[in-house]
Scaffold this active site. Sequence first.
Site, PDB file in Angstrom:
ATOM      1  N   GLU A  26       0.840  -1.207   0.000  1.00 33.40           N
ATOM      2  CA  GLU A  26       0.000   0.000   0.000  1.00 33.40           C
ATOM      3  C   GLU A  26       0.870   1.251   0.000  1.00 33.40           C
ATOM      4  O   GLU A  26       1.843   1.336   0.761  1.00 33.40           O
ATOM      5  CB  GLU A  26      -0.892  -0.041   1.240  1.00 33.40           C
TER       6      GLU A  26
ATOM      7  N   GLY B  45     -13.300   2.885  -1.514  1.00 27.70           N
ATOM      8  CA  GLY B  45     -11.890   2.559  -1.715  1.00 27.70           C
ATOM      9  C   GLY B  45     -11.701   1.330  -2.589  1.00 27.70           C
ATOM     10  O   GLY B  45     -10.702   0.628  -2.488  1.00 27.70           O
TER      11      GLY B  45
ATOM     12  N   ASP C 237      -4.298   0.792  -9.441  1.00 28.24           N
ATOM     13  CA  ASP C 237      -5.733   0.522  -9.604  1.00 28.24           C
ATOM     14  C   ASP C 237      -6.084   0.275 -11.077  1.00 28.24           C
ATOM     15  O   ASP C 237      -6.796  -0.669 -11.412  1.00 28.24           O
ATOM     16  CB  ASP C 237      -6.567   1.704  -9.088  1.00 28.24           C
TER      17      ASP C 237
HETATM   18  C1  GLA Z   1      -5.087   4.676  -4.207  1.00 31.87           C
HETATM   19  C2  GLA Z   1      -4.288   5.043  -5.457  1.00 31.87           C
HETATM   20  C3  GLA Z   1      -3.280   3.954  -5.802  1.00 31.87           C
HETATM   21  C4  GLA Z   1      -2.426   3.578  -4.587  1.00 31.87           C
HETATM   22  C5  GLA Z   1      -3.304   3.337  -3.362  1.00 31.87           C
HETATM   23  C6  GLA Z   1      -2.497   3.133  -2.115  1.00 31.87           C
HETATM   24  O1  GLA Z   1      -5.889   3.554  -4.458  1.00 31.87           O
HETATM   25  O2  GLA Z   1      -5.143   5.257  -6.547  1.00 31.87           O
HETATM   26  O3  GLA Z   1      -2.477   4.370  -6.880  1.00 31.87           O
HETATM   27  O4  GLA Z   1      -1.457   4.547  -4.337  1.00 31.87           O
HETATM   28  O5  GLA Z   1      -4.206   4.401  -3.126  1.00 31.87           O
HETATM   29  O6  GLA Z   1      -1.750   1.974  -2.211  1.00 31.87           O
END
Ligand code: GLA
Length: 388
Positions: free
Chosen positions: A33, A123, A171
């Site tokens: 993360e 999220g 993502d």
């Molecule tokens: C969000 C961002 C990702 C990543 C996560 C944390 O989802 O879009 O690119 O940085 O937070 O891991």
Amino acid sequence: MKQERASQGFFEAFHRHHTVLTRAPGRVNLIGEHTDYNDGFVLPAAIEFETWAAAAPRTDRQVRLVAGNRGEHAEFDLDHATHPGTRHWSDYIRGIAVELERDGYRLPGAEIWFAGSIPEGAGLSSSAALEMSVGMAFLHLAGVTPDRARLARAGQLAEHHFAGTRCGIMDQFVSAHAQSDHAILLDCRSLAYRHIPLPESLRLVICNSGVTHELASSEYNKRREQCEAGVTQLRTTLPGIRALRDVTPEQLQHLGARLDPVVLQRCRHVITENARVESFAQALAQHDLAAVGRLMEESHHSLRNDYEVSCNELDALVQFAQAAPGCVGARMTGGGFGGSTINLVQEQHVEAFKEFVEGGFERAVGTTPRIHITRAAAGASCVTTLPA
Ligand code: GLA
């Protein structure tokens, strides 16, 4: 919902048939993360919640949009689309179109209907799924076979330039590349990746805290700046480094005292988290579920204490999960400041797990978390392409 609803939705909105129908999933991150924008490693999986886009080309450069879930519409002109975001859902679509064109593709105008099942603000990357499904539809309308890495990069840039979040590529990449029943081990510097099989006996259980923090995007960008400050400060003694990815835990231990204390905390999270991704992939390969659980717990602690992106609700969800039947591992997932936790749970215990976490959370926090049981799903695909 799915195919029929998308076809029907398009027809009702535009009084003709779509020529392209695409889908793209949301995601959870199992571990790694806040490492992606530090050129590090991540291990996400796509989930069974997804976004569908039905589209047909126009002969001009107008784009007409209908958001099926909201019953709203919007439009823009591809030749006048580069203005910054207005915090409207259409920003993501304008963004992906503009970034694909900046990357060299020429897109036709289009009519697009989309809808999906990914809870917003949980999220779970509903915006990445929207970018990937619509981006893939645009590319099919343009008559080109999507290059998934370029599509993911365009989605990331859409977030930077149109939504104002300087996110990494995780993502969009997993939404575009995932394989069912597998997670993806991705090197965010080279974009080399491997599909990692997940044990058949486990389910991905998502616990949505229902909390979304207003400050999420500005705090996210602040974390990224603190990591960049760490690189600048460390470079005075390690001139060869480009990103925190290039720093080992031993080097940080040695040089940590020279850093600003908050920057040191942020760097320690990222550098130890990168190491945990590798150990996690090994533990999965060896079917060492005790190690999998331990690494998820360490990751959550590090995000809570060093990176400071968790919140009471996420901590409570993790705490109840760890005591619940069948739990292999639990941690917050995604950017943080609210959103969801991801839990790896033995299939035969999922219902008992759900009940236990729901009850505990309700008593402690006073609200009901939304708990979803899912499996690792396939990445974006074009379901139908018909002649225009
Ligand atoms: C969000 C961002 C990702 C990543 C996560 C944390 O989802 O879009 O690119 O940085 O937070 O891991």
